[in-house]
Design an enzyme around this catalytic site. Structure first.
Site, PDB file in Angstrom:
ATOM      1  N   GLU A  74      38.619  39.137  40.726  1.00 42.07           N
ATOM      2  CA  GLU A  74      39.829  39.119  39.909  1.00 42.07           C
ATOM      3  C   GLU A  74      39.435  39.366  38.470  1.00 42.07           C
ATOM      4  O   GLU A  74      38.531  38.708  37.933  1.00 42.07           O
ATOM      5  CB  GLU A  74      40.563  37.783  40.022  1.00 42.07           C
ATOM      6  N   ASN A  85      46.135  41.070  36.719  1.00 44.60           N
ATOM      7  CA  ASN A  85      47.458  40.484  36.548  1.00 44.60           C
ATOM      8  C   ASN A  85      48.302  41.352  35.636  1.00 44.60           C
ATOM      9  O   ASN A  85      47.808  41.931  34.663  1.00 44.60           O
ATOM     10  CB  ASN A  85      47.344  39.078  35.954  1.00 44.60           C
ATOM     11  N   GLU A 100      48.407  41.728  40.742  1.00 46.09           N
ATOM     12  CA  GLU A 100      48.933  40.410  41.044  1.00 46.09           C
ATOM     13  C   GLU A 100      50.195  40.179  40.219  1.00 46.09           C
ATOM     14  O   GLU A 100      50.176  40.321  38.995  1.00 46.09           O
ATOM     15  CB  GLU A 100      47.889  39.330  40.725  1.00 46.09           C
ATOM     16  N   ASP A 109      51.058  36.176  43.280  1.00 48.91           N
ATOM     17  CA  ASP A 109      50.238  35.131  42.673  1.00 48.91           C
ATOM     18  C   ASP A 109      51.018  33.824  42.574  1.00 48.91           C
ATOM     19  O   ASP A 109      52.251  33.801  42.585  1.00 48.91           O
ATOM     20  CB  ASP A 109      49.799  35.584  41.277  1.00 48.91           C
ATOM     21  N   GLU A 140      43.061  29.891  45.463  1.00 45.47           N
ATOM     22  CA  GLU A 140      42.473  29.737  44.134  1.00 45.47           C
ATOM     23  C   GLU A 140      42.040  28.281  43.928  1.00 45.47           C
ATOM     24  O   GLU A 140      42.592  27.369  44.535  1.00 45.47           O
ATOM     25  CB  GLU A 140      43.478  30.112  43.057  1.00 45.47           C
TER      26      GLU A 140
END
Length: 783
Positions: free
Chosen positions: A547, A605, A637, A667, A724
């Site tokens: 990520e 993101n 995401e 997410d 996560e």
């Protein structure tokens, strides 16, 4: 409202001011005493014109004129005209005596302190004495006959200028010593008004002397123009007062509020200097809730009647000491004076809320009107009207945002504070400067690679593509063999002892174009970099992706919090620059890794603003084509909040990205507006279980049950599940038992720069969880 004059008191610690007052009084005594010694003998011989002027000087100063829109301290004293005329005609002694009597009368009427009256008398004596010295250069005796020449007129003009310079200079110096720098700008701003008012009175004095030559009876005629000016000023003052009132409610308006706050700030600044406990001033900004509904449903006439009723209730709450003003529309403001602190301001705000909580009956219909109130205090939240009003407005909108009734200003709620605006400007500068130049070579597929990556020969045939061959090493051991393998193999910050390897000859670097010159200003705002946190397939231990996380190290603030960074950018057009930078950096990094033989999927993101415009789809397509990166190597995401902001436009953007081959991940799953409809309609590839559930699942059965339910739901829909916040072995094993696909968290690795990630990959050894360690619950095959 309170009208006490702060010039009447001297707080402790003003020795310089006290010394200045004593010095001016002493100089005035040295000037006046010799001139007054022989005055009693001269009085019987003075003409009627002198006595007429003296009488008018004392009578006019008994009621000085205060210009509209100014404080009482800006009053105009007509005695100046008559005493200066006496100086021109009969000398210094009579002028000083008449001026002293006039100052004493006006000081008594205006309730001046005794020391202040004495200082005013001394200041006028010094001004008259300086003007007298200049007049001695002329012919003198202007009240008697004789022809005046142009030189005589020039001397009179010089005397006028001298009187004004000495008088204004003494007053300004006294105010500077007494009140400090905050009074100095107001003294300079008052210069124009003083020149017009006092200068006009001084220049009228020679005309009085000329009239006295003919007859003393002509002197009172000067009262006619003075009275006319006074009456016109009074009418102007009344018009000023009407202009400062709201015509609907009769309350003071915004203009009056500005003047009142400016006045009260000076008064409360004096209390702060004295250390008084009641030195706080509060500005309360009131915005009615649901007033627009009344206007839309019942019409503006009913809305106006409602405002009148609301203003009457507020007047009852505020009382006579504080000011209530209507700013316009459904906004009101209260200036609360002499408060001990924020608690008293909150109490007043609570009383306002209580007064507005009762429905307002109009034509038999009870109207429910509440209010949101923002509070700003002097001096904590501002020292002028503009700052206090802006901060009260910020607090009021903060109250609305939190569905509360009262909020006190807090810097963290001010998204447009000077500090945040400066930080936003720095962010724009660092983004416009571009990424820092790096020495680079070309990879096998033409992608630009760092030199250290170009020396990596990549994995050998027959080895896994996720890590190179094992390197023998020694290092600190942990009694738990599994944890030892994780710690020594996955943490690049843990010290290790590695065996030296034979030198590998460096390939010749291909010539590259020189890096573009960077703006030197960018060095003052730090650098934007991307960090990458590995994502591990739980079933196999293989690194399947990373990520991409944004980091900004500011030279003064250090590492800026990523959440604050995104919130700051989302409120402006800087978000567009930030998104372009992230997309460009991540895709370029994917190309570099690909050229080095490292195949990873990178997730990044995106914000709500990015999904609304759809520009991000065009940018991703352009960069994928430019660097030759396959679309499935990139994943976006999105949050559930972004979906709900504008579902139609967001869905259109997501669909375009899906058609490009870019995967979409949902997410923070489980924290927003999760629903089966979202999971069914959207072209999703995976969901990420929020860390708030994962962190507690090892100790909280409820969190563990929620996580298992999410995994089962996503698995039934054919979606990959990423957890996560995996920070310990037990959580990792529980997720494996529950059938989770991918883990991300500090248990495996922290976010790290791209260069450190390559080192980490070279040292990482996959660890397979043992099924027997967590026998409870079936395990679904990982994807």
């Amino acid at each position: 409202m309170e009208t006490a004059d702060p010039r009447n008191s001297v707080p402790p610690g003003h020795q310089a001011f006290g010394g200045f007052v004593v010095a001016v009084t002493t100089v005035a005594a040295l000037i006046a005493v010799p001139a007054l010694v022989g005055l009693p003998d001269r009085l019987p011989a003075l003409p009627a014109a002198f006595w007429t002027m003296a009488t008018l000087a004392v009578a006019c100063d008994a009621r000085p004129f205060v210009p509209p829109g100014r404080r009482q301290t800006s009053a105009v004293f007509p005695s100046t005209c008559f005493t200066f005329a006496i100086l021109l005609g009969w000398g210094l002694g009579p002028a000083v005596a008449v001026q002293a009597v006039a100052v004493a009368i006006s000081g008594w009427r205006m309730r001046h302190a005794l020391w202040r009256t004495a200082f005013n008398t001394a200041q006028y004596a010094c001004a008259l004495g300086a003007a007298y010295l200049v007049l001695r250069l002329g012919p003198g005796g202007l009240a008697e006959g004789g022809r005046l020449r142009w030189t005589d007129v020039a001397v009179v003009g010089a005397a006028v200028a001298t009187w004004f310079a000495v008088n204004y200079g003494l007053v300004s110096t006294a105010l500077r010593l007494r009140f400090g720098g905050r009074w100095w700008p107001s003294v300079r701003q008052a210069l124009g008004f003083e020149l017009l008012s006092t200068g006009s009175l001084l220049l009228l004095a020679p005309v009085l002397v000329a009239a006295a030559r003919a007859s003393a009876a002509l002197i009172p005629l000067v009262l006619v123009p003075l009275f006319a000016v006074y009456r016109m000023s009074r009418l102007s003052a009344e018009q000023e007062q009407l202009a400062a009132l709201d015509p609907l409610t009769g309350l003071p308006n915004r203009k009056a509020l500005l003047a009142e706050v400016a006045e009260q700030v000076h008064l409360h600044a004096e209390r702060v200097a004295r250390g008084a406990p009641d030195a706080h001033l509060a500005l309360l900004l009131i915005d009615l809730d649901r007033f627009k509904n009344v206007n839309d449903a019942l019409g503006h006439a009913v809305g106006d009647r409602l405002l009148v009723e609301v203003s009457a209730r507020l007047v009852d709450v505020v009382g006579g000491r504080d000011m209530l003003a209507r700013l316009g529309g459904d906004e009101f403001a209260i200036v609360a004076t002499r408060l001990a602190g924020v608690d008293e301001a909150r109490e007043l705000a609570d009383r306002v809320v209580a007064a507005l909580a009762e429905p307002v009956p109009l034509d038999g219909l009870p109207l429910d009107v509440g209010a949101s109130i923002g509070v700003a205090l002097f001096p904590e939240h501002g020292e002028d009207y503009a700052t206090l009003m802006r901060h009260a407005d910020v607090a009021m909108y903060d109250a609305k945002h939190r569905n509360d009734t009262v909020a006190v200003y807090a810097a963290e709620s001010d998204h447009n504070s000077a500090e945040r605006l400066g930080l936003l400007a720095d962010l724009r500068r660092v983004l416009e400067a571009g990424p820092p130049p790096a020495r680079a070579v070309r990879g096998g597929d033409g992608a630009t690679l760092p030199s250290r990556l170009a020396t990596d020969p990549g994995p050998r045939a027959g080895q896994s593509r996720w890590w190179p061959r094992r390197r023998p090493r020694t290092g600190p051991e942990h009694p738990d063999e599994l944890l030892n393998r994780i710690l020594t193999g996955a943490d690049p910050t843990r010290p290790r002892v590695t065996r030296p390897e034979p030198d590998v000859p460096l390939p010749a670097e291909a010539p590259v174009a020189p890096a573009p010159a960077r703006d030197d200003a960018a060095d003052d705002v730090g650098a934007i970099t991307m960090y990458y946190q590995p994502q591990i397939a739980i079933a196999t231990g293989e690194v399947v992706g990373v990520e991409a996380l944004l980091r900004w190290r500011h030279p003064r603030r250090g590492m800026v919090d990523p959440g604050e960074l995104i919130r700051l950018a989302e409120q402006s057009a800087v978000m567009r620059l930030l998104t372009r930078r992230v997309v460009d950096d991540v895709i370029e990094q994917l190309a570099k890794w690909s050229a080095a033989g490292i195949t990873l999927r990178a997730s990044l993101n995106v914000s709500v603003r990015d999904l609304h415009t759809g520009e991000i789809a065009d940018r991703i397509a352009e960069q994928l084509a430019r660097f030759g990166v396959r679309p499935e190597r990139l994943q976006l995401e999105i949050t559930e909040g972004a979906l709900m902001a504008d579902p139609r436009r967001v869905l259109a953007t997501i669909t375009r990205l899906h058609r490009l081959g870019v995967a979409i991940s949902l997410d923070d799953f489980g924290t927003g507006y999760s629903s089966l409809q979202h999971l069914r309609r959207l072209p999703l590839a995976e969901v990420k279980v929020d860390r708030s559930f994962v962190l507690g699942m090892a100790d909280d059965p409820d969190d563990a049950a929620v996580v298992r339910s999410m995994i089962e739901l996503a698995g039934a829909l054919g979606l990959r599940v990423v957890a996560e916040g995996v920070e310990d072995e037990r959580t990792w094993r529980l997720l494996h038992t529950a059938g989770c696909d991918v883990a991300q968290g500090w248990f495996h690795a922290r976010p790290m720069p791209a260069e450190d990630l390559v080192t980490w990959l070279s040292r990482y050894r996959p660890v397979h969880p043992t099924v027997a360690a967590e026998p409870d619950g079936p395990r679904r095959a990982g994807r």
